[in-house]
Motif scaffolding. Structure first.
Motif, PDB file in Angstrom:
ATOM      1  N   ASN A 105       0.810  -1.211   0.000  1.00  0.00           N
ATOM      2  CA  ASN A 105       0.000   0.000   0.000  1.00  0.00           C
ATOM      3  C   ASN A 105       0.848   1.268   0.000  1.00  0.00           C
ATOM      4  O   ASN A 105       0.376   2.333   0.400  1.00  0.00           O
ATOM      5  N   ASN A 106       2.078   1.103  -0.446  1.00  0.00           N
ATOM      6  CA  ASN A 106       2.962   2.273  -0.615  1.00  0.00           C
ATOM      7  C   ASN A 106       3.118   3.126   0.640  1.00  0.00           C
ATOM      8  O   ASN A 106       3.149   4.353   0.581  1.00  0.00           O
ATOM      9  N   CYS A 107       3.190   2.450   1.789  1.00  0.00           N
ATOM     10  CA  CYS A 107       3.348   3.162   3.071  1.00  0.00           C
ATOM     11  C   CYS A 107       4.751   3.054   3.645  1.00  0.00           C
ATOM     12  O   CYS A 107       5.096   3.779   4.558  1.00  0.00           O
ATOM     13  N   CYS A 179      -5.498   6.334   6.047  1.00  0.00           N
ATOM     14  CA  CYS A 179      -4.110   6.636   6.406  1.00  0.00           C
ATOM     15  C   CYS A 179      -3.111   6.109   5.382  1.00  0.00           C
ATOM     16  O   CYS A 179      -2.085   6.742   5.134  1.00  0.00           O
ATOM     17  N   ALA A 180      -3.400   4.949   4.803  1.00  0.00           N
ATOM     18  CA  ALA A 180      -2.448   4.384   3.844  1.00  0.00           C
ATOM     19  C   ALA A 180      -2.286   5.322   2.650  1.00  0.00           C
ATOM     20  O   ALA A 180      -1.172   5.566   2.179  1.00  0.00           O
ATOM     21  N   SER A 181      -3.397   5.890   2.183  1.00  0.00           N
ATOM     22  CA  SER A 181      -3.302   6.835   1.062  1.00  0.00           C
ATOM     23  C   SER A 181      -2.527   8.087   1.467  1.00  0.00           C
ATOM     24  O   SER A 181      -1.747   8.625   0.677  1.00  0.00           O
ATOM     25  N   CYS A 183      -0.120   8.239   3.559  1.00  0.00           N
ATOM     26  CA  CYS A 183       1.308   7.875   3.548  1.00  0.00           C
ATOM     27  C   CYS A 183       1.828   7.772   2.116  1.00  0.00           C
ATOM     28  O   CYS A 183       2.929   8.214   1.821  1.00  0.00           O
ATOM     29  N   ALA A 184       1.013   7.183   1.256  1.00  0.00           N
ATOM     30  CA  ALA A 184       1.461   6.941  -0.124  1.00  0.00           C
ATOM     31  C   ALA A 184       1.810   8.233  -0.852  1.00  0.00           C
ATOM     32  O   ALA A 184       2.723   8.262  -1.668  1.00  0.00           O
ATOM     33  N   ASP A 248      -7.848   4.348  -5.340  1.00  0.00           N
ATOM     34  CA  ASP A 248      -7.325   5.024  -4.150  1.00  0.00           C
ATOM     35  C   ASP A 248      -5.850   5.369  -4.372  1.00  0.00           C
ATOM     36  O   ASP A 248      -5.128   4.633  -5.029  1.00  0.00           O
ATOM     37  N   LYS A 250      -3.463   5.002  -2.442  1.00  0.00           N
ATOM     38  CA  LYS A 250      -2.506   4.050  -1.876  1.00  0.00           C
ATOM     39  C   LYS A 250      -2.033   3.004  -2.884  1.00  0.00           C
ATOM     40  O   LYS A 250      -1.067   2.298  -2.639  1.00  0.00           O
ATOM     41  N   TYR A 251      -2.728   2.913  -4.018  1.00  0.00           N
ATOM     42  CA  TYR A 251      -2.293   1.946  -5.029  1.00  0.00           C
ATOM     43  C   TYR A 251      -1.320   2.544  -6.035  1.00  0.00           C
ATOM     44  O   TYR A 251      -0.934   1.900  -6.993  1.00  0.00           O
TER      45      TYR A 251
END
Ligand SMILES: [Zn+2]
Length: 264
Positions: A105-107, A179-181, A183-184, A248, A250-251
């Motif tokens: 998730n690119n975090c 939150c993951a997005s 961070c990404a 999203d 995060k992807y």
């Protein structure tokens, strides 16, 4: 290289105690792909490079410092009275699935560069994003993402939702759902996660006037994105822009995010 050999190499690095750090991998020689963690009186390492199998954990002696830290951990956050960090929050290294979640998730860059404070809740099997109140510099809560697909809810709020999760310090910011997005995007823009699709008045104090403020909720909430943009403009925020997306954030990786916001 087997575990024993890896451990010898890691020991040879003479790492400082109580650090989480990212470095060039001594096993595959890729740049900055090795993460090491020497907190909790142990040494953990993990390489994110696809070709590299380096990973491991070595439990050290539980020395006096460990006892002091463990004892402190149950106490210090209570000073804030905002949010007491549960004992079950451990280093993300405790769970390989948690590490994989960050990667997928690119975090993990946001985490490795300390832009985001991310833990693993061993009790509830969740990746936990710590929410810091940047105005008081104390924890306000945490948001846990379930790792098991049968867990409900998928996102769990520890503490309250008064403070949004923020990641990064860029001039432009983007309001996202999770939150993951947040961070990404944080290599390129400041990510602000609402943990929902509505903006609360208590959130506003934590959203400073950014140069450009994008609103980018998940695809099924595009109408809500326009609603939030309208609300923010009415509250005096300038340069609020809606960014409708098929997926999203995060992807997307950093290069793709740069393209989305600055090349199209
Ligand atoms: Zn490696």
């Amino acid at each position: 290289m087997n575990y024993g050999q890896q451990l010898e190499v890691i020991k040879g690095l003479s790492l400082q105690k109580d650090i989480t750090s990212r470095m060039d991998c001594p096993f595959c020689h890729n740049k900055n792909t090795l993460l090491v963690d020497t907190t909790e009186s142990s040494t953990k390492w993990y390489c994110f490079h696809a070709s590299c199998k380096a990973k491991g954990k070595h439990i050290g002696e539980k020395d006096m410092q460990y006892v002091v830290n463990t004892f402190k951990q149950t106490k210090p956050i209570s000073e804030s009275a905002d949010f007491e960090v549960p004992d079950s929050f451990k280093s993300v290294f405790s769970s390989e699935r948690a590490m994989k979640y960050l990667h997928k998730n690119n975090c993990w860059e946001a985490w490795a560069w300390h832009r985001a404070d991310i833990k693993y809740d061993v009790r509830h099997d969740r990746v936990v994003f710590m929410v810091k109140n940047q105005n008081s510099n104390k924890y306000a809560g945490a948001v846990g993402r379930a790792l098991h697909r049968d867990s409900y809810p998928k996102w769990f709020m520890y503490g309250h939702k008064h403070v949004p999760f923020k990641c990064g310090q860029c001039d432009d910011a983007v309001i996202v759902e999770d939150c993951a997005s947040a961070c990404a995007v944080s290599n390129i823009l400041t990510g602000i996660a609402l943990m929902g699709t509505s903006i609360a008045d208590t959130h506003l104090a934590h959203i400073k006037p950014y140069k450009n403020l994008y609103v980018c909720l998940d695809r099924d909430a595009t109408t809500k994105s326009y609603g939030i943009a309208k609300e923010l403009r009415a509250k005096g925020f300038k340069n609020v822009l809606v960014k409708p997306l098929e997926e999203d954030l995060k992807y997307f990786n950093t290069d793709e995010i740069r393209d989305i916001f600055y090349a199209r």
